[in-house]
Scaffold this active site. Structure first.
Site, PDB file in Angstrom:
ATOM      1  N   ASN A 131      45.151  40.348  39.177  1.00 26.50           N
ATOM      2  CA  ASN A 131      45.545  40.172  40.584  1.00 26.50           C
ATOM      3  C   ASN A 131      45.068  41.331  41.434  1.00 26.50           C
ATOM      4  OD1 ASN A 131      47.334  38.197  39.507  1.00 26.50           O
ATOM      5  ND2 ASN A 131      49.003  39.690  39.447  1.00 26.50           N
ATOM      6  N   GLU A 154      45.976  44.771  37.645  1.00 28.97           N
ATOM      7  CA  GLU A 154      46.344  44.745  39.051  1.00 28.97           C
ATOM      8  C   GLU A 154      45.390  45.617  39.851  1.00 28.97           C
ATOM      9  OE1 GLU A 154      51.183  43.978  39.037  1.00 28.97           O
ATOM     10  OE2 GLU A 154      50.419  45.976  39.501  1.00 28.97           O
ATOM     11  N   CYS A 155      44.820  45.060  40.911  1.00 35.89           N
ATOM     12  CA  CYS A 155      44.040  45.779  41.920  1.00 35.89           C
ATOM     13  C   CYS A 155      42.951  46.658  41.301  1.00 35.89           C
ATOM     14  CB  CYS A 155      44.968  46.582  42.824  1.00 35.89           C
ATOM     15  SG  CYS A 155      44.222  47.018  44.411  1.00 35.89           S
ATOM     16  N   GLY A 156      43.199  47.958  41.117  1.00 42.16           N
ATOM     17  CA  GLY A 156      42.197  48.815  40.505  1.00 42.16           C
ATOM     18  C   GLY A 156      41.786  48.331  39.139  1.00 42.16           C
ATOM     19  N   LEU A 194      41.697  45.172  38.201  1.00 41.21           N
ATOM     20  CA  LEU A 194      40.793  44.052  38.474  1.00 41.21           C
ATOM     21  C   LEU A 194      39.392  44.576  38.779  1.00 41.21           C
ATOM     22  CD1 LEU A 194      41.495  41.012  40.812  1.00 41.21           C
ATOM     23  CD2 LEU A 194      39.418  42.355  41.064  1.00 41.21           C
TER      24      LEU A 194
END
Length: 468
Positions: free
Chosen positions: A430, A326-328, A330
């Site tokens: 994501n 998730e986010c970081g 990714l």
């Protein structure tokens, strides 16, 4: 039991510092303090958990019905002496005209009195109409008292107390003087998390000392005492016996995990093995990987320098190991990360390059619709929108035109404004953050997928052995 919600007139009023100080000061008195945070947030709960000594829990209208919020509050608060809920933004701020997801709405749902933290810098007589307006706007909200923050000194405090006593019937529960030592450090994306602040416990101690001196804790406890019983909470399902191991990156670069999600993974049968992307040269022996959010840009030199671990993660994903980011996470799994003119190599499992921007690229609540590319989607279920949230200043560039995405974004930005959830082999990455709450059971589905892949992998040697 004592229950209350800490809110403010607007964000950046000193509400988090006051909440952390209250949790620590009440804990110091020997009280069991259960903290909650309204809405999606990772960093404030870290501070509240460190102050109270108990995991902080999130309460989010985007994920739960009012009945669900009451049950969550009861489940985690029933064994505590004090339940402290920290709001987000201002007391009446919300997404719609009616304020159905505001702090005031949560106070009504949970039947909580409100402690209003007011940033009093530059204010004297004008604080009275502010308080009166907050009282009059919704008479069903019980404002138990105010805590004045960022005062200029004893003279300023005396003026404000006289004004409030003369014009209102709202008690002043405390008056916190401006003190730079008490401020929780901020940077480009908000408060610094406790997993990066080496002086976090020292700062919490200072906040507890300040609250003990400047807040009337006895009056606060009297104003927040409740004889009403907690609603009966349904017991959680018994955890499944652990049969898969999932490696979870947890270190100063990656620390954005909801405690409820970690517990949901364990209930689904996962043994969690935490590893450090900055220091560990080898992956632990695991069946799957999770790399959550965080601030990889702050540690991108150290992440690049750990070539051994980057290589192991790349090889594991290339070999088909189930992974979720998730986010970081990714950002770390991309080819490279660029920030402030500096570019560093990352894992390279995602064939794209991440660039940090000056302004938010995606921010707020999102709605995701799974596609057929989703590796752990139940193919038999009807198409549903999954509630999630995003907050990222980065974008990913250079993705191929045939990149597979697990989600269509019905609301929000995601990876490119219309899609999110980059799929590479058995990796799903994501920008959006999911929660295992309400209708979203991502943790159980991911564990089931990891189990399925592990069983398939273990079946191959067995078949070969039987053939011999």
């Amino acid at each position: 039991m004592h229950r209350f919600l800490v809110s403010a007139a607007h964000k950046s009023s000193g509400k988090t510092s006051v909440s952390v100080g209250l949790a620590a000061a009440l804990r110091r008195r020997g009280l069991a303090v259960q903290t909650f945070k309204k809405g999606p947030d990772y960093i404030d709960p870290m501070w509240l958990a460190a102050a109270s000594g108990r995991h902080c829990r999130n309460l989010d209208f985007n994920l739960s019905t009012p009945d669900g919020l009451q049950l969550e509050f009861a489940r985690h608060g029933a064994g505590a002496d004090v339940c402290l809920v920290e709001g987000n933004k201002g007391l009446y701020d919300g997404l719609d005209l009616q304020g159905n997801n505001s702090n005031a709405a949560l106070a009504k749902v949970l039947d909580l009195p409100v402690v209003l933290v007011l940033d009093a810098r530059g204010m004297t007589r004008g604080i009275a109409p502010l308080i009166l307006g907050y009282q009059a706007f919704d008479r069903s909200i019980r404002i138990a008292g105010v805590i004045l923050s960022r005062l200029g000194g004893l003279r300023h405090e005396a003026k404000l107390r006289a004004v409030i006593e003369h014009y209102t019937d709202v008690p002043v529960l405390g008056a916190m003087h401006e003190d730079p030592r008490l401020a929780i450090a901020e940077r480009h994306l908000g408060l610094m998390p406790t997993n990066e602040d080496g002086a976090a416990q020292t700062r919490i101690t200072l906040l507890a000392d300040a609250v003990a001196r400047q807040v009337d804790l006895e009056r606060l406890l009297a104003a927040s005492a409740s004889c009403a019983p907690m609603p009966a909470a349904l017991p959680l399902a018994q955890p499944r016996r652990p049969d898969v191991r999932i490696g979870v990156a947890r270190d100063p670069a990656f620390g954005f995990y909801y405690q409820d999600d970690l517990e949901a993974l364990q209930r689904a049968g996962a043994e969690l093995e935490f590893f450090d992307t900055l220091r560990d040269a080898r992956l632990p022996g695991v069946d799957g990987l999770i790399i959550g959010g965080g601030f990889p840009e702050v540690y991108m030199r150290e992440l690049e320098a750990n070539t051994a671990l980057r290589g192991e993660i790349l090889a594991a994903i290339a070999a088909g190991m189930p992974a979720y980011a998730e986010c970081g996470g990714l950002m770390y799994l991309a080819r490279s990360l660029t920030w402030r003119g500096d570019t560093r190599r990352m894992v390279g499992a995602i064939p794209g390059d991440v660039v940090m921007r000056e302004r938010p690229v995606g921010r707020g609540y999102v709605r995701l619709v799974p596609t057929d590319a989703h590796p752990w989607r139940d193919r038999g279920e009807a198409e549903v929108e999954i509630p999630a949230h995003e907050f990222h200043y980065s974008s990913i560039e250079g993705l191929a035109a045939d990149t597979r995405f697990a989600y269509r974004v019905a609301r929000g930005f995601g990876a490119d404004g219309g899609s999110d959830g980059i799929v590479v082999n058995n990796l799903l990455a994501n920008y959006s953050h999911l929660r295992s709450a309400g209708s979203c059971d991502w943790a159980a589905r991911f564990v089931a997928f990891v189990r399925q892949r592990a069983e398939a992998r273990n079946a191959v040697p067995a078949r070969l052995s039987a053939a011999c």
